[in-house]
Design a protein around this motif. Structure first.
Motif, mmCIF file in Angstrom:
data_model
loop_
_atom_site.group_PDB
_atom_site.id
_atom_site.type_symbol
_atom_site.label_atom_id
_atom_site.label_comp_id
_atom_site.label_asym_id
_atom_site.label_seq_id
_atom_site.Cartn_x
_atom_site.Cartn_y
_atom_site.Cartn_z
ATOM 1 N N VAL A 1 0.858 -1.198 0.000
ATOM 2 C CA VAL A 1 0.000 0.000 0.000
ATOM 3 C C VAL A 1 0.891 1.243 0.000
ATOM 4 N N ASN A 2 0.723 2.040 -1.019
ATOM 5 C CA ASN A 2 1.703 3.052 -1.353
ATOM 6 C C ASN A 2 1.245 4.478 -1.238
ATOM 7 N N TYR A 3 -0.033 4.689 -1.488
ATOM 8 C CA TYR A 3 -0.510 6.058 -1.651
ATOM 9 C C TYR A 3 -1.569 6.403 -0.613
ATOM 10 N N SER A 4 -1.773 7.691 -0.415
ATOM 11 C CA SER A 4 -2.945 8.110 0.343
ATOM 12 C C SER A 4 -3.494 9.407 -0.247
ATOM 13 N N ILE A 5 -4.735 9.677 0.119
ATOM 14 C CA ILE A 5 -5.397 10.886 -0.373
ATOM 15 C C ILE A 5 -5.448 11.891 0.775
ATOM 16 N N GLY A 6 -5.009 13.096 0.519
ATOM 17 C CA GLY A 6 -5.103 14.156 1.513
ATOM 18 C C GLY A 6 -6.096 15.214 1.076
ATOM 19 N N VAL A 61 -4.079 2.218 -2.221
ATOM 20 C CA VAL A 61 -4.389 3.442 -1.471
ATOM 21 C C VAL A 61 -4.765 3.083 -0.030
ATOM 22 N N VAL A 62 -4.003 3.604 0.923
ATOM 23 C CA VAL A 62 -4.216 3.236 2.326
ATOM 24 C C VAL A 62 -5.456 3.907 2.917
ATOM 25 N N GLY A 63 -5.820 5.071 2.425
ATOM 26 C CA GLY A 63 -7.019 5.720 2.933
ATOM 27 C C GLY A 63 -7.039 7.209 2.628
ATOM 28 N N ILE A 64 -7.998 7.885 3.279
ATOM 29 C CA ILE A 64 -8.187 9.329 3.064
ATOM 30 C C ILE A 64 -7.998 10.048 4.390
ATOM 31 N N SER A 99 -18.387 5.757 3.123
ATOM 32 C CA SER A 99 -19.454 5.074 2.398
ATOM 33 C C SER A 99 -19.344 5.344 0.896
ATOM 34 N N LYS A 100 -18.804 6.494 0.524
ATOM 35 C CA LYS A 100 -18.633 6.815 -0.905
ATOM 36 C C LYS A 100 -17.501 6.017 -1.544
ATOM 37 N N PHE A 101 -16.361 5.924 -0.846
ATOM 38 C CA PHE A 101 -15.156 5.396 -1.494
ATOM 39 C C PHE A 101 -14.672 4.055 -0.933
ATOM 40 N N LYS A 102 -15.299 3.576 0.130
ATOM 41 C CA LYS A 102 -14.848 2.321 0.765
ATOM 42 C C LYS A 102 -13.358 2.372 1.105
ATOM 43 N N LEU A 103 -12.915 3.548 1.569
ATOM 44 C CA LEU A 103 -11.533 3.697 2.026
ATOM 45 C C LEU A 103 -11.566 4.234 3.453
ATOM 46 N N LYS A 104 -10.687 3.720 4.320
ATOM 47 C CA LYS A 104 -10.619 4.219 5.704
ATOM 48 C C LYS A 104 -10.345 5.725 5.667
ATOM 49 N N THR A 105 -11.127 6.459 6.435
ATOM 50 C CA THR A 105 -11.011 7.910 6.409
ATOM 51 C C THR A 105 -10.799 8.452 7.825
ATOM 52 N N TYR A 106 -9.922 9.451 7.944
ATOM 53 C CA TYR A 106 -9.604 10.036 9.243
ATOM 54 C C TYR A 106 -9.680 11.555 9.157
ATOM 55 N N LEU A 107 -10.091 12.163 10.270
ATOM 56 C CA LEU A 107 -10.252 13.613 10.323
ATOM 57 C C LEU A 107 -9.351 14.199 11.402
ATOM 58 N N ALA A 108 -8.814 15.387 11.147
ATOM 59 C CA ALA A 108 -8.091 16.135 12.181
ATOM 60 C C ALA A 108 -8.306 17.620 11.942
ATOM 61 N N ASN A 109 -8.144 18.395 12.971
ATOM 62 C CA ASN A 109 -8.105 19.851 12.812
ATOM 63 C C ASN A 109 -7.001 20.207 11.809
ATOM 64 N N ASP A 110 -7.226 21.224 10.998
ATOM 65 C CA ASP A 110 -6.292 21.518 9.900
ATOM 66 C C ASP A 110 -4.860 21.840 10.361
ATOM 67 N N VAL A 286 -2.097 19.514 3.249
ATOM 68 C CA VAL A 286 -2.546 18.362 2.475
ATOM 69 C C VAL A 286 -1.591 17.167 2.673
ATOM 70 N N ILE A 287 -0.303 17.452 2.823
ATOM 71 C CA ILE A 287 0.668 16.378 3.081
ATOM 72 C C ILE A 287 0.415 15.773 4.467
ATOM 73 N N GLY A 288 0.132 16.646 5.444
ATOM 74 C CA GLY A 288 -0.161 16.173 6.792
ATOM 75 C C GLY A 288 -1.457 15.384 6.850
ATOM 76 N N ALA A 289 -2.471 15.872 6.155
ATOM 77 C CA ALA A 289 -3.756 15.155 6.121
ATOM 78 C C ALA A 289 -3.554 13.761 5.537
ATOM 79 N N ALA A 290 -2.755 13.673 4.483
ATOM 80 C CA ALA A 290 -2.506 12.385 3.841
ATOM 81 C C ALA A 290 -1.737 11.437 4.760
ATOM 82 N N HIS A 291 -1.074 12.003 5.755
ATOM 83 C CA HIS A 291 -0.345 11.151 6.701
ATOM 84 C C HIS A 291 -1.288 10.487 7.717
ATOM 85 N N LEU A 292 -2.480 11.046 7.900
ATOM 86 C CA LEU A 292 -3.420 10.502 8.899
ATOM 87 C C LEU A 292 -3.744 9.028 8.681
ATOM 88 N N PRO A 293 -4.117 8.598 7.451
ATOM 89 C CA PRO A 293 -4.383 7.155 7.273
ATOM 90 C C PRO A 293 -3.147 6.289 7.480
#
Ligand SMILES: [Zn+2]
Length: 299
Positions: A1-6, A61-64, A99-110, A286-293
């Protein structure tokens, strides 16, 4: 698993990116347009993520990860209170995207997300104890202790609201004398009016400062001194190795940070930390957000 979405959601702009560690492979930027309503914004976000996923094998893709300005519940991925993005309170963006993408998703303050980017790949990567500040519309903060983001009960790091002047200027939070009331676009507008007789855009003042204009230098120096007072307080409590300053107003670099360091040295009883500019600039969020998953979200 190589990529993530931020996803870095802001009051005015959204960045979505396909990221591999600290490398942005593809980025989509768009205006937030929150006035058009949440369903409209969600549709744009969905289209952006769809388009990013087109060019990779989804199994890779590891997640969002999502960075969002405001108070959030990291466990349920819910936005609790977002004063700068109206209409999103108590909405679980995690549930929606999963539910839209079937990818593990994580949230953090910006700002917490930005801090993860700087800590893992940027200006904080060689340090254990790091404080991140973003100076823009407001003043956001994040605290990393012993390599871990410190969240307290969930929202530690609201550094913009430490009080630096008793009964001082009014802050957006309703309190008086907060650091944010002095070191933010509101603060720079006030100083600009005092010095130039009118409000000039921060970038214009920065330009003038670079050309040696004494008034412009004075505007940034005033903000810098207040920032130094704030950092001195943080240093007394947390004694970090480095303080990383990002956001639009920190773009002025030495004109803001020079006076901040001087003030910090005057007031700090501990050995002062390094004070440096954020390394990733606009992409830190965006790089930090992508690090969350990759890290399995915040605890
Ligand atoms: Zn405040």
């Amino acid at each position: 698993v190589n990529y993530s979405i931020g996803l870095d959601v802001g009051g005015t702009k959204i960045s979505a990116a396909l990221v591999q560690k600290d490398k942005i492979l593809e980025k989509i930027k768009m205006p937030t347009e929150s006035e058009k309503g949440r369903p409209y914004v969600l549709k744009k976000i969905t289209e952006a993520v769809d388009s990013l996923l087109k060019n990779v094998d989804k199994a890779e893709v590891v997640g969002i990860g999502v960075g969002f300005p405001g108070l959030v519940d990291v466990k349920t991925g819910t936005i609790l209170k977002a004063p700068n993005v109206p209409g999103w309170n108590n909405f679980s963006i995690q549930k929606f995207l999963e539910s839209k993408f079937k990818l593990k998703t994580y949230l953090a303050n910006d700002v917490r997300a930005m801090a993860l980017g700087e800590k893992n790949y940027g200006a904080g990567k060689n340090y254990k104890n790091v404080i991140c500040l973003t100076v823009g519309t407001g003043l956001g903060g994040a605290v990393i202790i012993n390599n871990e983001l410190y969240c307290g009960k969930g929202n530690a790091g609201e550094i913009g609201h430490i009080i630096i002047v008793d009964d001082g200027e009014l802050c957006g939070c309703g309190n008086k004398g907060c650091l944010e009331a002095y070191v933010s676009s509101r603060g720079i507008n006030r100083e600009s009016k005092k010095v130039f007789g009118k409000v000039l855009p921060p970038l214009d003042i920065e330009d003038m400062a670079r050309k040696g204009n004494a008034k412009a230098i004075r505007v940034y120096a005033t903000l810098g001194r207040y920032l130094g007072v704030g950092i001195a307080t943080l240093t007394s409590v947390l004694d970090p190795e480095v303080v990383i300053v990002g956001g639009g107003i920190a773009h002025a670099g030495k004109y803001l940070l020079g006076p901040a360091v001087e003030e910090l040295k005057k007031r700090s009883i501990n050995r002062p930390p390094k004070v440096v500019q954020a390394e990733f600039g606009k992409d830190a969020g965006v790089i930090g957000a992508a690090h969350l998953p990759i890290m399995g979200g915040l605890k």
